[in-house]
Design an enzyme around this catalytic site. Structure first.
Site, mmCIF file in Angstrom:
data_model
loop_
_atom_site.group_PDB
_atom_site.id
_atom_site.type_symbol
_atom_site.label_atom_id
_atom_site.label_comp_id
_atom_site.label_asym_id
_atom_site.label_seq_id
_atom_site.Cartn_x
_atom_site.Cartn_y
_atom_site.Cartn_z
ATOM 1 N N LYS A 187 0.817 -1.213 0.000
ATOM 2 C CA LYS A 187 0.000 0.000 0.000
ATOM 3 C C LYS A 187 0.851 1.263 0.000
ATOM 4 O O LYS A 187 1.811 1.351 0.763
ATOM 5 C CB LYS A 187 -0.889 0.024 1.255
ATOM 6 C CG LYS A 187 -1.810 -1.170 1.382
ATOM 7 C CD LYS A 187 -2.531 -1.185 2.718
ATOM 8 C CE LYS A 187 -1.595 -1.388 3.886
ATOM 9 N NZ LYS A 187 -2.296 -1.588 5.165
ATOM 10 N N THR A 218 -6.449 9.849 9.139
ATOM 11 C CA THR A 218 -6.229 8.540 8.509
ATOM 12 C C THR A 218 -6.051 7.437 9.559
ATOM 13 O O THR A 218 -5.476 6.390 9.271
ATOM 14 C CB THR A 218 -4.975 8.578 7.602
ATOM 15 O OG1 THR A 218 -3.867 9.024 8.397
ATOM 16 C CG2 THR A 218 -5.166 9.480 6.408
ATOM 17 N N GLY A 220 -6.604 4.302 11.300
ATOM 18 C CA GLY A 220 -7.306 3.048 11.022
ATOM 19 C C GLY A 220 -7.575 2.750 9.557
ATOM 20 O O GLY A 220 -8.345 1.843 9.235
ATOM 21 N N THR A 221 -6.911 3.460 8.652
ATOM 22 C CA THR A 221 -7.147 3.196 7.212
ATOM 23 C C THR A 221 -6.773 1.761 6.843
ATOM 24 O O THR A 221 -7.494 1.106 6.090
ATOM 25 C CB THR A 221 -6.327 4.152 6.320
ATOM 26 O OG1 THR A 221 -4.971 4.152 6.787
ATOM 27 C CG2 THR A 221 -6.885 5.551 6.335
ATOM 28 N N GLY A 222 -5.654 1.285 7.381
ATOM 29 C CA GLY A 222 -5.191 -0.072 7.035
ATOM 30 C C GLY A 222 -6.153 -1.138 7.543
ATOM 31 O O GLY A 222 -6.440 -2.126 6.844
ATOM 32 N N CYS A 223 -6.676 -0.945 8.756
ATOM 33 C CA CYS A 223 -7.640 -1.904 9.335
ATOM 34 C C CYS A 223 -8.899 -1.933 8.480
ATOM 35 O O CYS A 223 -9.424 -3.002 8.136
ATOM 36 C CB CYS A 223 -8.020 -1.497 10.760
ATOM 37 S SG CYS A 223 -6.624 -1.271 11.867
HETATM 38 N N1 LIG Z 1 -4.371 10.541 2.235
HETATM 39 C C1 LIG Z 1 -4.824 9.500 1.537
HETATM 40 N N2 LIG Z 1 -5.627 9.687 0.458
HETATM 41 C C2 LIG Z 1 -6.095 8.648 -0.249
HETATM 42 N N3 LIG Z 1 -5.810 7.361 0.046
HETATM 43 C C3 LIG Z 1 -5.008 7.113 1.105
HETATM 44 C C4 LIG Z 1 -4.475 8.158 1.910
HETATM 45 N N4 LIG Z 1 -3.719 7.599 2.900
HETATM 46 C C5 LIG Z 1 -3.796 6.268 2.727
HETATM 47 N N5 LIG Z 1 -4.547 5.971 1.630
HETATM 48 C C6 LIG Z 1 -4.914 4.645 1.159
HETATM 49 O O1 LIG Z 1 -5.518 3.974 2.257
HETATM 50 C C7 LIG Z 1 -5.222 2.596 2.209
HETATM 51 C C8 LIG Z 1 -4.530 2.201 3.511
HETATM 52 O O2 LIG Z 1 -3.162 2.453 3.331
HETATM 53 P P1 LIG Z 1 -2.097 2.912 4.408
HETATM 54 O O3 LIG Z 1 -0.766 2.841 3.720
HETATM 55 O O4 LIG Z 1 -2.481 4.220 5.009
HETATM 56 O O5 LIG Z 1 -2.272 1.771 5.477
HETATM 57 P P2 LIG Z 1 -1.668 1.644 6.902
HETATM 58 O O6 LIG Z 1 -0.451 2.485 7.053
HETATM 59 O O7 LIG Z 1 -1.536 0.172 7.141
HETATM 60 O O8 LIG Z 1 -2.837 2.218 7.804
HETATM 61 P P3 LIG Z 1 -2.840 2.463 9.382
HETATM 62 O O9 LIG Z 1 -2.680 3.953 9.540
HETATM 63 O O10 LIG Z 1 -4.176 2.000 9.802
HETATM 64 O O11 LIG Z 1 -1.709 1.683 9.996
HETATM 65 C C9 LIG Z 1 -4.385 2.406 0.944
HETATM 66 O O12 LIG Z 1 -5.228 2.088 -0.142
HETATM 67 C C10 LIG Z 1 -3.744 3.758 0.742
HETATM 68 O O13 LIG Z 1 -3.364 3.952 -0.610
HETATM 69 C C1 LIG Z 2 -5.555 -2.401 17.717
HETATM 70 C C2 LIG Z 2 -4.968 -1.670 16.570
HETATM 71 N N1 LIG Z 2 -4.698 -2.351 15.441
HETATM 72 C C3 LIG Z 2 -4.169 -1.719 14.370
HETATM 73 C C4 LIG Z 2 -3.886 -0.370 14.430
HETATM 74 C C5 LIG Z 2 -3.252 0.314 13.232
HETATM 75 O O1 LIG Z 2 -3.954 1.365 12.780
HETATM 76 C C6 LIG Z 2 -4.192 0.315 15.633
HETATM 77 N N2 LIG Z 2 -3.967 1.647 15.776
HETATM 78 N N3 LIG Z 2 -4.724 -0.366 16.675
#
Ligand SMILES: Nc1ncnc2c1ncn2[C@@H]1O[C@H](COP(=O)(O)OP(=O)(O)OP(=O)(O)O)[C@@H](O)[C@H]1O
Ligand SMILES: Cc1ncc(CO)c(N)n1
Length: 279
Positions: A187, A218, A220-223
């Protein structure tokens, strides 16, 4: 697997069922809470096994309490012995002991498994013991249908620096070909420019792109993204379509995210509903 078969004894309702095995977020933007909101929004019956209770909010992590191993095992037994599970995901798995009990439970199961290899929170706070990352890669990664690392997580998994689009693609291929994941979605949330993710499914590379939204919200975007993929897989959607639909879901959630709390606010899990456009 689709939701139309393999109903356990006693079940008469056919509905897609998804399970998350992860840590909690009392502020509601990440972890189990984000996963269940996402499952619900995508009309998927959601279930959860809690690995760690995390005191956190939009500003960071204040404290962590790991659930005792026997209790995690019990929770896994409770759902796996009674409920249909058409797809599941893992999020925060803090240490080797928790990884072991999960690996034992899921190995040999023919169910789509999406791993979000959570290592640090959006705030930068660590969520997994450093020495457990190797165990995760060696023992859980080969059990996955899909792993969804962000750039720092992909750097750890591959041992390579990732600072270009080409390096992201190479990482996706290496995570599958060398480390045995079923598929890898690297990602680009942490890169500049377009929000581009690359999926390697064992044969081909696929690109999923969205315009970058300028927001600090942003959390929790990954979750949310990995939960949406899991929900679609539980419905029998193909991997590529599941990632495409989940990308639209997470992009809308970021677009309509909430400025709540003093830090990085949560995404809007109901953003794809018509009425949320007014928010
Ligand atoms: N500012 C943004 N605008 C549009 N899409 C975004 C943005 N930030 C992240 N994304 C998208 O959101 C999704 C999650 O990606 P991201 O790399 O942020 O995950 P992450 O780092 O695992 O998240 P977390 O912050 O929950 O740990 C991906 O599809 C990424 O391209
Ligand atoms: C419990 C938990 N899992 C994943 C993330 C990553 O966003 C977080 N902040 N907290």
């Amino acid at each position: 697997m689709t939701f139309t078969n393999d109903l356990p004894k006693g079940s008469t309702t056919q509905v897609p069922c998804a399970l998350t095995i992860a840590g909690t977020d009392p502020s509601g933007g990440a972890g189990i809470q984000a996963d269940l909101k996402t499952f619900q929004e995508l009309k998927t019956y959601g279930m959860s096994v809690i690995t760690s209770v995390v005191a956190q909010n939009t500003t960071g992590v204040q404290a962590v309490h790991h659930i005792p191993i026997e209790m995690i095992e019990q929770q896994l037994n409770s759902v796996f012995s009674d409920m249909p599970i058409h797809a599941f995901k893992t999020g925060m798995i803090a240490n080797e002991d928790i990884m072991k009990v999960i690996a034992e439970k899921i190995s040999g199961q023919d169910i789509s498994y999406v791993m979000d290899p959570v290592m640090v929170a959006t705030s930068g706070d660590p969520l997994i013991a450093k020495n457990a990352r190797y165990f995760l890669r060696q023992n859980l990664l080969p059990l996955t249908s899909l792993v969804t690392p962000n750039i720092p997580e992909a750097e750890y998994l591959t041992g390579e620096t990732i600072d270009t689009v080409e390096a992201m693609k190479d990482a996706a291929v290496k995570i599958v070909e060398v480390f045995g994941a079923g598929a890898a979605l690297v990602k680009g949330g942490h890169m500049e420019g377009e929000a581009v993710d690359f999926l390697y499914d064992g044969s081909n590379l696929h690109t999923f792109s969205a315009k970058r939204i300028h927001t600090k919200n942003t959390h929790g975007t990954g979750c949310t993204y990995s939960a949406a993929i899991t929900a679609y897989l539980s419905q029998g959607v193909s991997l590529i379509d599941a990632v495409g639909k989940a990308k639209d879901f997470v992009t809308a959630a970021i677009q309509h995210s909430f400025s709540l709390g003093a830090g990085s606010g949560p995404t809007n899990h109901w953003a794809t509903r018509e009425e949320s456009v007014k928010l």
